[in-house]
Design a protein around this motif. Structure first.
Motif, PDB file in Angstrom:
ATOM      1  N   GLU A  43     -28.792  42.710   6.115  1.00  0.00           N
ATOM      2  CA  GLU A  43     -28.761  41.250   6.224  1.00  0.00           C
ATOM      3  C   GLU A  43     -29.653  40.825   7.367  1.00  0.00           C
ATOM      4  O   GLU A  43     -29.735  41.493   8.402  1.00  0.00           O
ATOM      5  N   GLY A  44     -30.325  39.676   7.209  1.00  0.00           N
ATOM      6  CA  GLY A  44     -31.197  39.167   8.265  1.00  0.00           C
ATOM      7  C   GLY A  44     -32.494  39.943   8.347  1.00  0.00           C
ATOM      8  O   GLY A  44     -32.963  40.520   7.355  1.00  0.00           O
ATOM      9  N   ALA A  45     -33.066  39.978   9.540  1.00  0.00           N
ATOM     10  CA  ALA A  45     -34.321  40.698   9.744  1.00  0.00           C
ATOM     11  C   ALA A  45     -34.334  41.309  11.139  1.00  0.00           C
ATOM     12  O   ALA A  45     -33.972  40.658  12.122  1.00  0.00           O
ATOM     13  N   VAL A  56     -41.740  43.460  11.392  1.00  0.00           N
ATOM     14  CA  VAL A  56     -40.510  42.769  11.017  1.00  0.00           C
ATOM     15  C   VAL A  56     -39.942  43.459   9.789  1.00  0.00           C
ATOM     16  O   VAL A  56     -40.663  43.710   8.817  1.00  0.00           O
ATOM     17  N   PRO A  58     -37.262  42.889   6.979  1.00  0.00           N
ATOM     18  CA  PRO A  58     -36.290  42.013   6.318  1.00  0.00           C
ATOM     19  C   PRO A  58     -35.246  42.832   5.566  1.00  0.00           C
ATOM     20  O   PRO A  58     -35.377  44.055   5.429  1.00  0.00           O
ATOM     21  N   ALA A  59     -34.212  42.158   5.090  1.00  0.00           N
ATOM     22  CA  ALA A  59     -33.189  42.832   4.298  1.00  0.00           C
ATOM     23  C   ALA A  59     -33.841  43.552   3.128  1.00  0.00           C
ATOM     24  O   ALA A  59     -34.761  43.030   2.491  1.00  0.00           O
ATOM     25  N   SER A  61     -35.258  46.487   3.681  1.00  0.00           N
ATOM     26  CA  SER A  61     -36.168  47.443   4.320  1.00  0.00           C
ATOM     27  C   SER A  61     -35.375  48.614   4.875  1.00  0.00           C
ATOM     28  O   SER A  61     -34.221  48.476   5.269  1.00  0.00           O
ATOM     29  N   VAL A  80     -28.773  39.987  12.501  1.00  0.00           N
ATOM     30  CA  VAL A  80     -29.240  41.115  11.715  1.00  0.00           C
ATOM     31  C   VAL A  80     -28.079  42.086  11.573  1.00  0.00           C
ATOM     32  O   VAL A  80     -27.301  42.284  12.513  1.00  0.00           O
ATOM     33  N   GLN A 110     -39.808  49.902   1.722  1.00  0.00           N
ATOM     34  CA  GLN A 110     -38.785  49.174   0.977  1.00  0.00           C
ATOM     35  C   GLN A 110     -37.822  50.171   0.336  1.00  0.00           C
ATOM     36  O   GLN A 110     -38.232  51.233  -0.123  1.00  0.00           O
TER      37      GLN A 110
END
Length: 269
Positions: A43-45, A56, A58-59, A61, A80, A110
């Motif tokens: 969740e979040g980054a 960065v 992100p969710a 990753s 995050v 990813q």
């Protein structure tokens, strides 16, 4: 602001650790880990400075770092949330039965199909679910799932392909049935040793041969034993303890999940 940060240390399992992170303003100065760090942003980054690059995550990753790789860490915006497993090179080699360990070429790939994210979440869930008689077996299988996915999909590791191993599967199932009946505390290391197999290969091969992991067979054996006792007229609370469940509530939950009814719904004719 810090959320629900929790740190689990598995002193009985190669010193592996799991960090459940949930924060918005906490930052981590430049540091490195002695072993591998395997994480997934749920969740979040999250943000890193690593390998000379600011990135960065992100969710969706992954965060895959090799031993002694310096980096920083912070939440990019808002909260995050991520799970991060730490394991030494020795632990990874032993648990996966690997001679060659290449490490991770990419820091933040990813997560394909979110499989590793789910595996890490499952490990965190098992660690937070409380102690049961087979708690260590459940956790060890969950740790194996994380490591096998991380290193086979993202670390160029070549795990020994799972065989069908029908003889080993029969031996394991018989050993589990006998152990449950005798009231033993079973372990994956013990089962693998008796089958003459590496633990990783045992887990994958038993699942391929039967469709179930070793722990699933242990749970089924405990439920079968409890069911027989219940049909013989033993009270549910006593049957639960005799079959190796923590208490009657634990038995009821598993009984409903497997048979679709509670123990009280069993009808004896």
């Amino acid at each position: 602001m810090t959320g629900r940060n929790r740190y689990h240390h598995l002193g009985w399992h190669h010193g592996i650790e799991l960090f459940e992170a949930a924060f918005s303003t906490q930052t981590f100065g430049r540091h490195a880990h002695e072993g591998f760090a395997i994480g997934a942003i749920a969740e979040g980054a999250g943000g890193y400075v690593c390998r000379g690059e600011s990135m960065v995550l992100p969710a969706g990753s992954l965060s895959l770092m090799n031993p002694e790789e310096p980096h920083t860490g912070h939440a990019v915006a808002g909260q995050v949330r991520y799970n991060m497993l730490y394991a030494s090179e020795t632990a990874v080699r032993d648990l996966l039965g690997l001679r060659h360990l290449h490490g991770f070429p990419a820091i933040a790939p990813q997560d394909r199909g979110l499989a590793l994210t789910r595996a890490l979440a499952a490990l965190a869930r098992h660690l937070g679910s409380g102690i049961t008689v087979d708690h260590r077996v459940v956790v060890e299988e969950a740790v194996h799932d994380v490591l096998a996915q991380a290193f086979s999909h993202y670390g160029r590791a070549e795990l020994r392909p799972a065989g069908r191993e029908p003889a080993a599967a029969r031996l394991i199932r018989a050993r589990i049935a006998a152990g449950v009946e005798a009231g033993e505390t079973l372990s994956l290391a013990q089962l693998a040793d008796e089958a003459g197999l590496n633990v990783s290969y045992l887990i994958r091969s038993v699942k391929r041969a039967t469709g179930l992991t070793p722990h699933a067979h242990i749970l089924q054996a405990r439920l079968d034993q409890a069911r027989r006792m219940l049909l013989d007229g033993m009270p549910a609370a006593e049957a639960a303890i005799a079959a190796g469940f923590c208490d009657q509530a634990h038995l009821i939950r598993q009984f409903r999940r497997h048979y679709g009814v509670t123990p009280g719904a069993l009808i004896r004719h």
